[in-house]
Design a protein around this motif. Structure first.
Motif, short mmCIF file in Angstrom:
data_model
loop_
_atom_site.label_atom_id
_atom_site.label_comp_id
_atom_site.label_asym_id
_atom_site.label_seq_id
_atom_site.Cartn_x
_atom_site.Cartn_y
_atom_site.Cartn_z
N GLU A 1 -19.24 14.25 -21.34
CA GLU A 1 -20.05 15.47 -21.31
C GLU A 1 -19.16 16.63 -20.85
OE1 GLU A 1 -22.21 18.29 -21.62
OE2 GLU A 1 -23.59 16.58 -21.83
N ASP B 1 -22.05 13.02 -25.17
CA ASP B 1 -22.45 14.29 -25.74
C ASP B 1 -21.74 14.46 -27.09
OD1 ASP B 1 -23.54 16.81 -26.05
OD2 ASP B 1 -22.03 17.80 -24.82
N THR C 1 -27.42 15.52 -27.17
CA THR C 1 -27.06 16.78 -27.83
C THR C 1 -28.20 17.78 -27.72
OG1 THR C 1 -26.36 17.80 -29.92
CG2 THR C 1 -27.92 15.98 -30.05
N LYS D 1 -31.23 17.38 -25.57
CA LYS D 1 -31.21 18.10 -24.29
C LYS D 1 -32.32 19.14 -24.25
CE LYS D 1 -26.20 17.67 -23.67
NZ LYS D 1 -24.94 18.43 -23.52
#
Length: 258
Positions: A7, A55, A80, A100
């Motif tokens: 991430e 991510d 994502t 997200k």
């Protein structure tokens, strides 16, 4: 459970670590990376984790590139802010895809799903996920094996249809994707290399590196390079050297029929 987090946003990384502690107190977070480069370096030089939280949009590109550089042999949960990558995510061995901002309940469901798979395919303290990975690949394969037969390109004010059999390789240069034909013509494309890779027959084309997808007939010479890599020369010739990484070497040899 040994867990690795990829991430690039500091706040998101801190939140993910806190969510992991809340949902899986027994989990050991063994590392944190914020780029393709750092992720590849870690995965190449350390034991594979049990699970990766990955991510998609990283500081140096999309995390799908990691799979071109190293053989990831454990399940992955993608995260994502965009839903447009879902299909591509499930074409690698993803077990889930979270949008997200990640909610605790959603991560809990994903972890529970992983634990169920762990019971089915794992065993002992360090499960072997090779069977799980193969099953994920089979289950996310295209329903029909229909591949592109032509690409439409521009030449001045004209549109040309280039047959797939005319194409020697696809390559990326300065963030633009090009195709080059066997007779040494080249044309820009309105696709990324990742999109091209999903549209061409993998029996005919191989993703040799981040910058090149090559046709079998375009390979001139193959040299054994140091550190287990293979160096390729292509026809028509390229201005830069092309290397197949050590981690993709076995797959490359299998593709060649070795």
């Amino acid at each position: 459970m040994r867990l690795y987090i990829i991430e690039d946003e500091v706040v998101a990384a801190e939140r993910m670590q806190e969510l992991v502690r809340q949902t899986s107190p027994d989990a050991e977070i063994i590392g944190l990376a914020d780029s393709i480069e750092d992720s590849v370096q870690y995965l190449q030089n350390n034991p594979m984790p049990d699970l990766i939280l990955m991510d998609i949009e990283l500081v140096d590109g999309q995390s799908f590139e990691i799979f071109k550089e190293v053989e990831v042999s454990c399940p992955v949960i993608f995260t994502t802010a965009y839903d447009e990558f879902a299909l591509q995510a499930f074409k690698v061995h993803s077990i889930d895809y979270l949008l997200k901002p990640i909610q605790r309940e959603e991560l809990q469901k994903s972890i529970d799903k992983f634990r169920q798979l762990q019971k089915v395919y794992g065993g002992g303290n360090r499960p072997d996920y090779s069977e799980l990975v193969q099953e994920l690949r089979r289950s996310t394969a295209p329903v029909n094996n229909t591949w592109r037969e032509h690409f439409l390109v521009k030449q001045g004010q004209r549109l040309l249809s280039i047959s797939i059999d005319e194409i020697a390789y696809f390559y990326s240069e300065d963030r633009v994707t090009f195709l080059k034909t066997h007779d040494n013509r080249f044309f820009p494309l309105d696709y990324t290399l990742e999109e091209v890779e999903q549209q061409v027959d993998p029996r005919q084309f191989f993703r040799a590196s981040r910058q090149f997808i090559v046709d079998r007939q375009a390979i001139g010479n193959i040299y054994i390079h140091f550190n287990g890599k293979y160096k390729l020369t292509l026809k028509p010739a390229t201005s830069e050297e092309i290397f197949v990484s050590r981690d993709r070497g076995a797959e490359f040899k299998k593709w060649l029929g070795a």
